[in-house]
Enzyme design. Structure first.
Site, PDB file in Angstrom:
ATOM      1  CE1 TYR A 434       0.994   0.277   4.339  1.00 37.61           C
ATOM      2  CE2 TYR A 434      -1.108  -0.763   4.827  1.00 37.61           C
ATOM      3  CZ  TYR A 434       0.111  -0.280   5.243  1.00 37.61           C
ATOM      4  OH  TYR A 434       0.451  -0.362   6.570  1.00 37.61           O
ATOM      5  CD  GLU A 435      -0.617   5.257   1.835  1.00 36.07           C
ATOM      6  OE1 GLU A 435      -0.536   6.063   0.903  1.00 36.07           O
ATOM      7  OE2 GLU A 435      -1.605   5.175   2.571  1.00 36.07           O
ATOM      8  N   GLY A 436       1.459   2.976  -2.597  1.00 30.61           N
ATOM      9  CA  GLY A 436       2.351   2.839  -3.743  1.00 30.61           C
ATOM     10  C   GLY A 436       3.241   1.635  -3.540  1.00 30.61           C
TER      11      GLY A 436
END
Length: 568
Positions: A434-436
Site C-alpha cells: 500500500y501507499e504505492g
C-alpha cells in the site's frame, strides 16, 4: 508471549546526538522554544502510553478481528477505549498547527510516535494512520467552509479519515477510476461508485468518518487528469447519515484488527477539495505524508520482531556455541551462536540506520515548510524527493524479510502463535503494497526523479551526502567509495537509458536497493562518529560492513549485466 516495549532511550539518542534534530529545528521560528528536553519528554510520555495502552491489545486484536454485520463494523475489544484515550490525550494533534487545535510540535515527534504505535499494534494504528495526511490535504486544498467544518476535528483526531482511491478494476492505475461526481445547484456534488481496500472505511472508534474520494466529473477527460477529489462524511452536520455504505470487510493475511472495507457511494452528498481535475495533486499531499509513516511502520515492525527474537535468544539454551569454552556461563545460549548473532546484528543495523534516515527525513519536511532561506527549503525538498521512496520501499521490505529472519531465531516456536512473532510477519507484508507498491517507489525514484534531468539533481544531492562525511574518520572513505560506485552506475544508466527506454524499468528495484544500502552505510557513518564503544553499537556497525554492504556489489553487477544488453 513477548510484548513490544518502546525503546525511547535509543530513539532519543539517535534523534538528538546523531540527527541533531533539536539544534536544527530550533533554527526555525516555528520551533524556537522546542528544545531537547521538551522533545525527550514528549517521546518518553508517548512511549509510556503506547507500551501501556496500545501494545497489550495487539494479540487479541489479531485473534478477534474487526467484525462486520449489516454494514456496521465493531472493532476488537479494547480498541475503542484506547482510541478515545489516544485522542483525548492529544496524541494525534502533535504536529498540527495550534490554530487548528494542534500542538504545533515538529513532524519528527509525530513520526516517532507512529513508529512506536505500528510496532506495538499495527492494526490499531491503521485507524489514526491517515489523520496527518488528511489534515495536510484539507489544510492546503480545502475551501474555507470545509476547513471550518472538518479541519479541527481531523487535526485532533476526534474524527477519523479515509483515503478512497482504489477500485476493483484499477489498482495502481488511478486514471482508470470510474467513480462519478455530479454537481448540484447548491455547490455540492453527488458521488457514486465503489472503492475497495479502504482502511478504516467503517468502524466504531469515532463519531464520524471523513472520506476523501477520488471521482470523475461528468465532463472530465479520461485518465488521471480527469480526476477530482471530494469530501464525503459518514454523518452530516444535522446528524443524518450519508449514502456511504460498507458492503463488506476483507479477509486478510494480517491486520485482522483493521477493517479493510469495500465502500459503496450511492449519490452521496459531498464537496470538492481543491480544483476540478486536480484531485491527484490534492491526494498526493496525503500520499507523500503517508509514505514516511509507512517507512516507519517497517522500522517499528522490525524492531518488534527483533525484540522478540533477542529476548528468546537470551533465554533459549542449546548446544555450546562454537569457540566458547564449556565453563562460560552463557555458552549454550543461542544468542552466542554466530548464525543467530548474524541475524540479530544485521536486523539491528537496519533498524538503527533506518531511524537516522527516517528521523532526518521528518526534520527535512519541517525545513522545507518553515525555513526562511529558499536554498535550504529547496535542499530539504530534494532530500525528501530522493529519500522518501527509498525508505518506504527498503524498510517495508526489510520488515517482512528481516522479520522472517527474526522468526527463524525462534525455530519452531516462531512458527506457532505462542511468541507472537508470526503475527508481526503477517502484519508487515501489506506495507510493501500500500501507499504505492515498492516497485512503483523504485520506478518513481529512477525514472521520474533521477533520469528526468539526466541525474543532475541526484548528483547534487549525493554531493551533499559526501559533504556531511568527515573523511578523516577511518571508516568514511569506504562510504565515499560506495557513493562513487552509485554515482558511476547512475551515469551509465542515464547514458544507456537514452538508447533503451525500457532499461530503467527492468533495473529500478536494483537501483533503489543500491541507494538504500549507500544511505544505510552513510547513516552508520554518522552513528559511528558519536556512538560509545559498546557492543550495543559496535556489533550492528560490524554487521553493516560484513553482511549488508557487500550486497551493493551484487546489485550493481545485476545492473551492469542489464547495461551490457543495451545496443551501443
Amino acid at each position: 508471549m513477548s510484548v513490544y516495549q518502546p525503546p525511547t532511550q535509543d530513539m532519543q539518542w539517535l534523534l538528538a546526538a546523531v540527527v541533531q534534530a533539536p539544534a536544527a529545528l530550533q533554527q526555525l521560528q516555528a520551533f524556537a522554544e522546542v528544545d531537547e528536553d521538551l522533545m525527550a519528554q514528549v517521546l518518553e510520555e508517548s512511549g509510556k502510553f503506547v507500551g501501556e495502552a496500545i501494545a497489550p491489545l495487539n494479540r487479541q486484536g489479531d485473534e478477534v478481528g474487526a467484525q462486520w454485520k449489516d454494514g456496521s463494523v465493531t472493532m476488537p475489544p479494547g480498541f475503542k477505549d484506547a482510541y478515545a484515550a489516544f485522542w483525548h490525550a492529544g496524541w494525534p494533534a502533535l504536529a498540527a498547527d495550534v490554530e487548528d487545535g494542534g500542538q504545533g510540535l515538529p513532524s519528527v515527534l509525530a513520526a516517532m510516535l507512529y513508529e512506536m504505535l505500528s510496532a506495538a499494534n499495527h492494526a490499531w494504528t491503521m485507524a489514526p494512520g491517515l489523520l496527518h495526511g488528511a489534515y495536510e490535504c484539507l489544510k492546503h486544498h480545502g475551501s474555507e467552509a470545509l476547513q471550518k467544518r472538518y479541519l479541527e476535528k481531523i487535526a485532533t483526531g476526534e474524527w477519523l479519515a479515509t483515503m478512497c482511491l482504489t477500485e476493483a478494476h484499477a489498482g495502481s492505475d488511478l486514471g482508470l477510476a470510474r467513480t462519478k461526481a455530479v454537481p448540484q445547484a447548491d455547490g455540492s456534488y453527488r458521488v457514486s461508485g465503489t472503492k475497495i481496500f479502504i482502511s478504516g472505511g467503517e468502524h466504531d472508534l469515532s463519531d464520524n468518518i471523513v472520506h476523501l474520494v477520488l471521482a470523475r466529473l461528468p465532463d472530465a477527460p479520461p485518465g488521471p487528469k480527469g480526476l477530482s477529489l471530494f469530501l464525503v462524511p459518514k454523518y452530516y452536520e444535522d446528524g443524518s447519515r450519508s449514502a456511504a455504505y460498507c458492503d463488506r470487510i476483507e479477509e486478510k493475511m494480517g491486520l485482522h484488527g483493521s477493517p479493510t472495507c469495500v465502500m459503496r457511494f450511492e449519490d452521496a452528498t459531498g464537496w470538492i477539495v481543491g480544483e476540478p481535475g486536480r484531485g491527484l495533486n490534492a491526494m498526493f499531499v496525503m500520499m507523500n505524508a503517508a509514505r514516511l509513516h509507512v517507512a516507519l511502520q517497517g522500522i517499528g515492525l522490525l524492531e518488534a520482531a527483533w525484540q522478540t527474537a533477542d529476548t528468546y535468544s537470551r533465554e533459549r539454551r542449546q548446544m555450546r556455541a562454537p569457540g566458547r569454552g564449556r565453563s562460560a556461563a552463557e555458552a549454550d545460549l543461542i544468542a552466542e551462536h554466530p548464525a543467530m548473532r548474524r541475524i540479530l546484528d544485521t536486523q539491528r543495523a537496519w533498524i538503527d540506520g533506518g531511524r537516522v534516515l527516517a528521523y532526518r527525513t521528518a526534520v527535512e519536511l519541517d525545513m522545507g515548510k518553515h525555513h526562511a532561506d529558499t536554498a535550504r527549503r529547496e535542499a530539504a525538498q530534494r532530500w525528501c524527493s530522493f529519500v522518501t521512496p527509498v525508505i518506504k520501499a527498503a524498510f517495508t521490505q526489510q520488515a517482512f524479510y528481516g522479520g522472517s529472519e527474526c522468526l527463524q531465531v525462534l525455530g519452531g516456536h516462531g512458527y506457532v502463535r505462542e511468541w507472537g512473532i508470526e503475527q508481526i510477519v503477517r502484519d508487515a507484508r501489506v506495507a510493501m503494497i500500500y501507499e504505492g507498491t515498492n516497485e512503483i517507489q523504485a520506478i518513481d525514484l529512477l525514472v521520474r526523479k533521477v533520469l528526468a534531468d539526466a541525474g543532475t539533481s541526484f548528483g547534487n544531492w549525493l554531493d551533499g551526502l559526501v559533504a556531511e562525511l568527515d573523511l578523516a574518520v577511518p571508516s568514511h572513505p569506504r562510504v565515499l567509495q560506495r557513493v562513487e560506485a552509485l554515482r558511476s552506475v547512475t551515469r551509465q544508466l542515464c547514458e544507456a537509458g537514452q538508447r533503451d527506454a525500457t532499461l530503467a524499468y527492468w533495473v529500478a528495484d536494483d537501483f533503489l536497493r543500491v541507494v538504500a544500502i549507500v544511505l544505510l552505510d552513510w547513516a552508520w557513518a554518522q552513528i559511528g562518529v558519536r556512538a560509545p564503544a559498546l557492543a550495543r553499537w559496535t556489533q550492528p556497525m560490524q554487521a553493516m560492513e560484513r553482511w549488508i554492504a557487500p550486497e551493493l556489489r551484487t546489485r550493481i553487477a545485476v545492473i551492469e549485466s542489464a547495461l551490457a544488453g543495451v545496443p551501443a
